[in-house]
Design a protein around this motif. Structure first.
Motif, PDB file in Angstrom:
ATOM      1  N   VAL A  10      14.286 -42.648   3.189  1.00 38.50           N
ATOM      2  CA  VAL A  10      13.286 -43.137   2.232  1.00 38.50           C
ATOM      3  C   VAL A  10      11.899 -43.049   2.858  1.00 38.50           C
ATOM      4  O   VAL A  10      10.957 -42.512   2.268  1.00 38.50           O
ATOM      5  CB  VAL A  10      13.618 -44.588   1.807  1.00 38.50           C
ATOM      6  CG1 VAL A  10      12.501 -45.162   0.956  1.00 38.50           C
ATOM      7  CG2 VAL A  10      14.943 -44.615   1.060  1.00 38.50           C
ATOM      8  N   VAL A  11      11.778 -43.569   4.094  1.00 40.06           N
ATOM      9  CA  VAL A  11      10.478 -43.574   4.763  1.00 40.06           C
ATOM     10  C   VAL A  11       9.953 -42.149   4.913  1.00 40.06           C
ATOM     11  O   VAL A  11       8.808 -41.842   4.583  1.00 40.06           O
ATOM     12  CB  VAL A  11      10.596 -44.258   6.149  1.00 40.06           C
ATOM     13  CG1 VAL A  11       9.300 -44.077   6.934  1.00 40.06           C
ATOM     14  CG2 VAL A  11      10.921 -45.722   5.988  1.00 40.06           C
ATOM     15  N   LEU A  12      10.839 -41.254   5.375  1.00 39.05           N
ATOM     16  CA  LEU A  12      10.421 -39.868   5.563  1.00 39.05           C
ATOM     17  C   LEU A  12      10.042 -39.220   4.246  1.00 39.05           C
ATOM     18  O   LEU A  12       9.042 -38.493   4.160  1.00 39.05           O
ATOM     19  CB  LEU A  12      11.548 -39.058   6.204  1.00 39.05           C
ATOM     20  CG  LEU A  12      11.667 -39.138   7.709  1.00 39.05           C
ATOM     21  CD1 LEU A  12      12.723 -38.173   8.180  1.00 39.05           C
ATOM     22  CD2 LEU A  12      10.334 -38.813   8.356  1.00 39.05           C
ATOM     23  N   GLY A  13      10.833 -39.507   3.219  1.00 41.67           N
ATOM     24  CA  GLY A  13      10.552 -38.928   1.906  1.00 41.67           C
ATOM     25  C   GLY A  13       9.188 -39.362   1.408  1.00 41.67           C
ATOM     26  O   GLY A  13       8.365 -38.535   0.997  1.00 41.67           O
ATOM     27  N   VAL A  14       8.917 -40.674   1.486  1.00 39.02           N
ATOM     28  CA  VAL A  14       7.634 -41.195   1.012  1.00 39.02           C
ATOM     29  C   VAL A  14       6.494 -40.580   1.807  1.00 39.02           C
ATOM     30  O   VAL A  14       5.511 -40.077   1.247  1.00 39.02           O
ATOM     31  CB  VAL A  14       7.623 -42.741   1.116  1.00 39.02           C
ATOM     32  CG1 VAL A  14       6.219 -43.281   0.853  1.00 39.02           C
ATOM     33  CG2 VAL A  14       8.618 -43.329   0.140  1.00 39.02           C
ATOM     34  N   LEU A  15       6.638 -40.602   3.128  1.00 40.46           N
ATOM     35  CA  LEU A  15       5.588 -40.048   3.988  1.00 40.46           C
ATOM     36  C   LEU A  15       5.380 -38.563   3.701  1.00 40.46           C
ATOM     37  O   LEU A  15       4.250 -38.086   3.614  1.00 40.46           O
ATOM     38  CB  LEU A  15       5.948 -40.233   5.462  1.00 40.46           C
ATOM     39  CG  LEU A  15       5.552 -41.556   6.088  1.00 40.46           C
ATOM     40  CD1 LEU A  15       6.014 -41.610   7.534  1.00 40.46           C
ATOM     41  CD2 LEU A  15       4.046 -41.762   6.002  1.00 40.46           C
TER      42      LEU A  15
END
Lengths: 381, 365
Positions: B35-40
């Motif tokens: 999720v974090v990587l996707g958002v970033l």
């Protein structure tokens, strides 16, 4: 076998000494020139031997493999510099610290000659140790290869900081005019002897302190952890705690070495602190000399730095131009090959570590053997 | 699959989860990095498109080299600290194959009449690229040349040490020695100054919805993508790939089931060498060649491999892209000075090895 292991280091040290004296002598034909070459070279060796002992504490005794030696070396050198230098003028140079004049006015006899440098060297060791503590606290439980890459990264970041941060340590212009220790006690020509004596005395002091520590029960635990972490833990030793101590102690020694390097050079800049010069060559010294062994660290430093510095003299000969240009890089290659060849051929190095738990135990075992022999041999006769 | 290999190769903190709540928490924990990587990723792609694209390009090269590193680690059991220098050496071999130049006396080069550039039409630009077919051939030669070099190093250094029962640490120290020697060879032959494959203006192309990029970068991206796919097919769709993954998983079991682990080991070095060499050449095309760069390149490559869970090829590939994008976007956004680009890589590395030593996706897949 015993003969070979005893004679090989003597032969190699003799060969290096012959080169160190012979090559400059042959080239210049002048004893004075040889002394002018040898005395500073020996002082540099003493400084590198200090750093090598630091690595020996980390790798040789504790089994922590630090591929970022140059980071601690750099921190030590810069700390010593900014402590001993006068305040920055703000125009041509900007850096923090600059306590030199304040420390020189401390009401102690001859304070200007030694107080700033003593404080500088101690601060270098201290800051280096604090850095190691900050790193080690999260990192010491990492697997060894992860720790190695993390320490390469740390060293690289420290080099970048020294290059980029103008306000902190004058950025890429570096620091010049670092005052020399005991400068007032000898004039320009004889000062190099004084500095050599100081460097050798520092090396001897650190050697004795570490030797004492390693022979104590504390050192025994470090070596036990290096051999088998699980077994040491099973014997109730706090493995991570001891590893942290070994790492921090080693870093402090490297920092002190950095301080003396700054004192000797009088000027430092970020370009000096390359991975090659600060890390690779120190590793070559320790591996060649024999890790886990104080004498090995010193013999290794002598041999590697001796060959390193004396082979540059080859450039003075009438070599073909393309060869003369390549002498420095040829040395780089040989340093790398030395590590590989020593690990393959004689992994314990020139001066192998002796498998010893303690001297007390040695004596007990040999007296027991003697007693055993005394009781069994008459029956055999 | 590779995750099985991961489990054996990587110390990980086992979440001592029991019961439903722990299971949910674990699943959440596994989803979090994605999720974090996707958002970033989406944010940087929108807000800093230019840097994002450059990041993907540089990252794809880190990715190729990291796949090599992770294979060597998983199958040949070597923490290969000479990887960055071997990568740079390959780039120099490509340079030599193309130009025939080596450092001469003083500052001038000696150019041997062997360079592919001297073939007729070899430097005539293909499409908008800054190079002709000569450089493509030179990269191919470098990639092929890397294979015997790595095989020889393994044969002469790592395999004797490992068969003698040397520890991981000793093998790693020997690879440091190899790194120093390789760096020395580069300095010896090509000298310390930086070099470039091609001079002159680089044409840019405009693709719909993307910022203008240099045409050469499209070539880099395409080559990296093709090689990644080829590596994927090799590892997951062929008998050799199965044998390689089996050896990574459990060498004794692999040997017992009739796999020739010695040959698997040689193939591993060959595949890793090929990928790494192409990555080195393309990186030199993107920026430049310099002997000092090799050792420093270890940071992003190791960061990529560890980020993806060391031992896992597809993880290393994604890790490379992530490391590339993070490096370019943080500098591009002006959060840090350009001198600290590698420092960002370092921070990523530290965060990963401290909090998820098994890699971002390593816990379970």
């Amino acid at each position: 076998m015993i003969n070979r292991s005893r004679w090989l280091p003597i032969a190699i040290v003799g060969f290096v000494t012959l080169l160190l004296v012979g090559l400059p002598l042959e080239r210049t034909g002048n004893v004075r020139a040889v002394v002018d070459f040898l005395v500073p070279a020996l002082a540099t060796m003493a400084i590198f031997a200090v750093v090598c002992i630091g690595l020996n504490v980390q790798w040789g005794y504790t089994g922590i493999f630090n591929f970022g030696v140059v980071g601690f070396f750099l921190v030590g050198a810069y700390t010593a510099a900014i402590v001993t230098m006068p305040p920055a003028d703000g125009e041509f140079s900007t850096y923090v610290g600059g306590f030199g004049q304040t420390l020189a006015n401390v009401p102690l006899p001859g304070a200007a000659h030694w107080v700033p440098h003593l404080v500088g060297a101690l601060a270098a060791a201290g800051i280096s140790a604090v850095l190691a503590l900050l790193l080690a606290w999260p990192m010491v439980r990492l697997r060894e290869d992860y720790l190695a890459i993390a320490l390469i990264g740390t060293a690289e970041v420290l080099r970048r900081i020294a290059t980029e941060e103008q306000w902190l340590v004058n950025g890429s212009r570096g620091l010049a005019g670092i005052p020399r220790p005991l400068a007032g006690l000898a004039d320009g020509d004889t000062y190099k002897y004084l500095f050599l004596a100081l460097a050798l005395a520092t090396l001897a002091l650190i050697y004795l302190l570490i030797d004492l520590g390693i022979r104590s029960p504390w050192g025994r635990v470090l070596r036990a952890i290096r051999e088998d972490e699980g077994a040491a833990a099973a014997a109730g030793k706090n493995v991570n705690g001891f590893k942290l101590q070994g790492f921090v102690l080693g870093a402090a020694i490297m920092g002190a070495g950095g301080a003396f390097y700054a004192f000797q050079q009088g000027a430092i800049s970020p370009e000096t602190f390359t991975h090659f010069f600060g890390t690779f060559i120190i590793w070559a010294m320790l591996i060649a000399g024999g890790s886990g062994n104080m004498a090995g660290a010193i013999v290794g430093t002598y041999v590697i730095w001796g060959l390193w510095s004396v082979t540059l003299q080859l450039q003075g000969y009438d070599l073909p131009r393309f060869l003369a240009d390549r002498v420095p890089h040829l040395r780089d290659t040989i340093i790398g090959l030395t590590i590989v060849v020593v690990l393959l051929v004689n992994p314990r190095g020139l001066v192998p570590e002796r498998a010893r738990v303690s001297r007390w135990l040695d004596r007990r075992v040999s007296s027991m053997r003697r007693a055993e022999k005394a009781t069994t041999s008459p029956a055999a006769d | 699959m590779a995750s099985v290999a991961d489990r054996n190769l990587v110390d990980r903190r086992d979440g001592a989860g029991s019961g439903l709540a722990a299971g949910t928490a674990r699943r959440l924990g596994e989803a979090a990095p994605w999720v974090v990587l996707g958002v970033l990723g989406v944010w940087s792609a929108v807000a800093l498109t230019e840097q994002f694209v450059v990041g993907i390009i540089v990252g794809s090269l880190y990715a190729l080299a990291a796949v090599g590193l992770t294979l060597i680690y998983g199958i040949a059991r070597v923490s290969h600290f000479a990887h960055g220098d071997v990568m740079m050496l390959s780039a120099y071999i490509g340079f030599f194959a193309f130009t025939g130049s080596v450092a001469g006396a003083g500052a001038s080069d000696v150019t041997l009449p062997l360079g592919l550039a001297s073939l007729p039409g070899a430097t005539e630009r293909i499409w908008l690229f800054s190079f002709g077919y000569g450089l493509v051939l030179a990269i191919l030669i470098a990639a092929v040349a890397a294979v015997p070099i790595l095989l020889a190093i393994d044969r002469a250094v790592y395999r004797p040490l490992l068969s003698r029962g040397a520890s991981t640490a000793i093998v790693a120290v020997s690879s440091l020695g190899v790194a120093i020697a390789v760096r020395g060879v580069m300095l010896l032959v090509w000298g310390p100054s930086g070099r470039r494959y091609s001079q002159g203006i680089r044409d840019t192309v405009e693709l719909p919805g993307l910022p203008r990029i240099v045409a050469d970068q499209l070539f880099i991206l395409a080559t990296a993508a093709i090689l990644a796919m080829a590596a994927y097919v090799l590892l997951y769709r062929t008998r050799l790939g199965t044998a390689m993954r089996a050896t990574a998983d459990n060498p004794d079991l692999a040997r017992a089931s009739g796999i020739d682990t010695g040959s698997v080991r040689r193939w591993t070095w060959a595949v890793a060498g090929f990928l790494t060499a192409v990555a080195g050449c393309l990186l030199a095309l993107q920026s430049q060649l310099s002997p000092e760069l090799g050792f420093v390149l270890l940071l992003p490559i190791f960061a990529s491999a560890i980020l993806g869970g060391i031992g896992s090829p597809h993880g290393a590939f994604i890790g490379g892209l992530v490391v590339g994008v993070i490096g370019e976007t943080t500098v591009g956004a002006g959060w840090i000075g350009p001198g600290y680009k590698l420092a960002v890589t370092f921070v990523v590395l530290i965060v990963v090895i401290l909090f998820r030593p098994g890699g971002l996706f390593g816990s379970r897949s």
